[in-house]
Enzyme design. Sequence first.
Site, mmCIF file in Angstrom:
data_model
loop_
_atom_site.group_PDB
_atom_site.id
_atom_site.type_symbol
_atom_site.label_atom_id
_atom_site.label_comp_id
_atom_site.label_asym_id
_atom_site.label_seq_id
_atom_site.Cartn_x
_atom_site.Cartn_y
_atom_site.Cartn_z
ATOM 1 N N ARG A 134 7.506 -13.027 16.078
ATOM 2 C CA ARG A 134 7.500 -13.843 17.304
ATOM 3 C C ARG A 134 6.970 -15.244 17.069
ATOM 4 O O ARG A 134 7.240 -16.150 17.841
ATOM 5 C CB ARG A 134 6.634 -13.150 18.363
ATOM 6 C CG ARG A 134 7.359 -11.997 19.030
ATOM 7 C CD ARG A 134 6.607 -11.511 20.219
ATOM 8 N NE ARG A 134 5.262 -11.110 19.841
ATOM 9 C CZ ARG A 134 4.399 -10.537 20.658
ATOM 10 N NH1 ARG A 134 4.720 -10.318 21.908
ATOM 11 N NH2 ARG A 134 3.204 -10.184 20.251
ATOM 12 N N LYS B 235 3.601 3.396 7.917
ATOM 13 C CA LYS B 235 2.774 4.355 8.627
ATOM 14 C C LYS B 235 1.881 3.629 9.642
ATOM 15 O O LYS B 235 1.634 2.441 9.443
ATOM 16 C CB LYS B 235 1.969 5.199 7.647
ATOM 17 C CG LYS B 235 0.698 4.513 7.082
ATOM 18 C CD LYS B 235 -0.125 5.479 6.313
ATOM 19 C CE LYS B 235 -1.343 5.898 7.068
ATOM 20 N NZ LYS B 235 -2.470 4.958 7.035
ATOM 21 N N HIS C 286 2.139 4.908 0.861
ATOM 22 C CA HIS C 286 2.024 4.093 -0.350
ATOM 23 C C HIS C 286 1.369 4.829 -1.518
ATOM 24 O O HIS C 286 1.527 4.440 -2.660
ATOM 25 C CB HIS C 286 1.344 2.739 -0.054
ATOM 26 C CG HIS C 286 -0.141 2.808 0.110
ATOM 27 N ND1 HIS C 286 -0.737 3.170 1.282
ATOM 28 C CD2 HIS C 286 -1.150 2.557 -0.755
ATOM 29 C CE1 HIS C 286 -2.054 3.134 1.129
ATOM 30 N NE2 HIS C 286 -2.330 2.762 -0.104
ATOM 31 N N LYS D 254 1.836 4.958 -6.219
ATOM 32 C CA LYS D 254 0.783 4.653 -7.201
ATOM 33 C C LYS D 254 1.129 5.269 -8.545
ATOM 34 O O LYS D 254 1.582 6.426 -8.608
ATOM 35 C CB LYS D 254 -0.570 5.196 -6.706
ATOM 36 C CG LYS D 254 -1.159 4.399 -5.554
ATOM 37 C CD LYS D 254 -2.551 4.901 -5.211
ATOM 38 C CE LYS D 254 -3.049 4.307 -3.902
ATOM 39 N NZ LYS D 254 -3.758 3.047 -4.047
ATOM 40 N N GLU E 97 -13.891 5.504 0.084
ATOM 41 C CA GLU E 97 -13.816 4.040 0.195
ATOM 42 C C GLU E 97 -15.204 3.517 0.541
ATOM 43 O O GLU E 97 -15.924 4.152 1.309
ATOM 44 C CB GLU E 97 -12.850 3.641 1.304
ATOM 45 C CG GLU E 97 -11.415 4.051 1.038
ATOM 46 C CD GLU E 97 -10.487 3.538 2.118
ATOM 47 O OE1 GLU E 97 -9.869 2.497 1.920
ATOM 48 O OE2 GLU E 97 -10.414 4.186 3.181
ATOM 49 N N ASP F 161 -5.602 9.015 9.810
ATOM 50 C CA ASP F 161 -5.357 7.813 9.002
ATOM 51 C C ASP F 161 -5.129 8.154 7.532
ATOM 52 O O ASP F 161 -4.334 7.493 6.856
ATOM 53 C CB ASP F 161 -6.571 6.871 9.137
ATOM 54 C CG ASP F 161 -6.368 5.534 8.430
ATOM 55 O OD1 ASP F 161 -5.319 4.909 8.654
ATOM 56 O OD2 ASP F 161 -7.247 5.124 7.650
ATOM 57 N N HIS G 141 -1.789 10.597 3.029
ATOM 58 C CA HIS G 141 -2.134 10.472 1.611
ATOM 59 C C HIS G 141 -2.696 11.766 0.998
ATOM 60 O O HIS G 141 -2.241 12.213 -0.046
ATOM 61 C CB HIS G 141 -3.150 9.357 1.398
ATOM 62 C CG HIS G 141 -2.763 8.057 2.041
ATOM 63 N ND1 HIS G 141 -1.466 7.615 2.104
ATOM 64 C CD2 HIS G 141 -3.507 7.095 2.649
ATOM 65 C CE1 HIS G 141 -1.431 6.434 2.722
ATOM 66 N NE2 HIS G 141 -2.654 6.106 3.059
ATOM 67 N N LYS H 217 -14.948 6.408 4.999
ATOM 68 C CA LYS H 217 -15.281 4.987 4.860
ATOM 69 C C LYS H 217 -16.787 4.879 4.638
ATOM 70 O O LYS H 217 -17.543 5.752 5.070
ATOM 71 C CB LYS H 217 -14.938 4.221 6.146
ATOM 72 C CG LYS H 217 -13.488 4.369 6.601
ATOM 73 C CD LYS H 217 -12.608 3.342 5.959
ATOM 74 C CE LYS H 217 -11.212 3.387 6.539
ATOM 75 N NZ LYS H 217 -10.197 2.874 5.627
HETATM 76 C C1 BG6 Z 1 -4.265 3.165 4.414
HETATM 77 C C2 BG6 Z 1 -5.291 3.458 5.481
HETATM 78 O O1 BG6 Z 1 -3.129 3.957 4.591
HETATM 79 O O2 BG6 Z 1 -4.823 3.441 3.132
HETATM 80 C C3 BG6 Z 1 -6.538 2.630 5.253
HETATM 81 O O3 BG6 Z 1 -4.738 3.159 6.753
HETATM 82 C C4 BG6 Z 1 -7.074 2.832 3.852
HETATM 83 O O4 BG6 Z 1 -7.544 2.958 6.212
HETATM 84 C C5 BG6 Z 1 -5.958 2.638 2.819
HETATM 85 O O5 BG6 Z 1 -8.096 1.894 3.636
HETATM 86 C C6 BG6 Z 1 -6.433 3.049 1.426
HETATM 87 O O6 BG6 Z 1 -5.447 2.732 0.481
HETATM 88 P P1 BG6 Z 1 -5.828 2.422 -1.028
HETATM 89 O O7 BG6 Z 1 -4.511 2.177 -1.702
HETATM 90 O O8 BG6 Z 1 -6.717 1.225 -1.010
HETATM 91 O O9 BG6 Z 1 -6.537 3.642 -1.549
#
Ligand code: BG6
Length: 490
Positions: free
Chosen positions: A50, A149, A179, A183, A217, A236, A241, A339
């Site tokens: 936009r 996602k 994603h 990896k 993380e 999330d 993942h 986190k």
């Molecule tokens: C994302 C989550 O899919 O993956 C995030 O929404 C998270 O909250 C991230 O931080 C972690 O990805 P990576 O590749 O840094 O391990």
Amino acid sequence: MAEFVPVSAFDLIIVGGTGDLAQRKLLPSLFRRDCDNQFTDDSRIVGASRTQMDDAAFVQMVCKALETYLSEEALDDAVWKRFAARLHYQVLDVPESAGWQSLQQRFGGSDARTRVFYLATIPSLFGETSRQISSHGLINGHTRIVLEKPVGRDRETAREINDAVGEHFDESQIYRIDHYLGKETVQNLSALRFANSLLEPLWNRTHIDHVQITVSEHIGTGNRTQYYNRSGALRDMVQNHLLQLLCLVAMEPPLSLYHDDVRNEKIKVLKALRPITPETVKRATARGQYAAGAINGEAVPGYIDELGDASDTETFVAVRADIDNWRWSDTPFYLRTGKRLPHKASEIVIQFSKISHSIFPESAGELEANRLIIRLQPNEGMMLTMATKEPGPGNFQLRSLPLNLSFNETYDVRYPDAYERLLMEVLRGNPALFMRRDEVDSAWAWIDQIIESWRDAKMGVQSYVAGTWGPSDSVVLLDRDDRAWFQSDL
Ligand code: BG6
């Protein structure tokens, strides 16, 4: 050395082209692939959003993004010139026809080119975006759509989105991103399991005591706190993942690496996950939320302070997942993610069973069972612990030592970002690394039950201090089974 195979001419339209994902991940990844000459000269990248700007302003924005997110050595001037010439911009408000018409006129011409729409927007726009693409005649024989996602926030909303997109696109044209599947080390799981005759005979309940999957993380929820607060760690991270990692570890050998062969095996694992009910949820899960603490010696605020409101959203979750099938019966998979844990580390620990009978005297020390640690990030590699005899003329002493395989030290190559591979697979039309609709559906079915059980059992979050390994319930989860989390010193 792996070869770089060029892809045929394409138009890649990033809807949400000025957003965080585009700037942080997609555009730098595309630039990297251009550095390796994988694109034809006439391939085009179109940012659409936009925001009012023209092609020149978009080129400037991308230039800044590359300077921010790529290292100086990566920024080759000659490649930048070529890359900048591919960049175009289209003002586009998804529900409004004007932008689509203009997009059609500018990029709708050739039906022979691959045309990819990357939806880096909020999921509630996926259905409408698909409708607009279709009604403006932008679907050719080589059109694909990529969904970032989260696809939904539960099974029902995921179904609504998938139905809405499915009205215009065939399943074979839909690429749902996780994603983690892009990896390097996750891909290496296939090599580990299916290219080594050593492991597969041991890969079952008879020889493996349990499996641990940790994705920790150290960051908090940053500028995504509002989104995160509606989501939480289970939705999330685990729904996608961690469950994908679990599938790759637990699945039967697929017939080949062909996309549906692998996905057919993964879905069987998801369907075999034992449901977690209100009766079992307190024993099978732990929910945590970080309070103020310190990471690497630096003080950090608690989640509630960051959010500025009361909240029962979990920033940490641990789950005992039982796979009710022949291979894994009674071999639990413990999953945890959170986190503000001490550091960023993703790893899979395969804990083998203890030997059935020891011939060593008690004085030889405790016999540790073998353990295979697969480090996904950082310091990518694998480590297998082996029992050995300590050298020396004294009494017989056992000691567990690691066989260490460090990919970083072995290969002098840069580890590509997961999006580099995933984008190339979309452009090539290979959906193997993307989630099929039934996978998303089954994953949500299991996750929904946990969320409902938390609600029915009134299971709130337990506080943990930022910089520690989560709430005490997480320790108890394994302690109850006479096991403990393996604490890596990555
Ligand atoms: C994302 C989550 O899919 O993956 C995030 O929404 C998270 O909250 C991230 O931080 C972690 O990805 P990576 O590749 O840094 O391990």
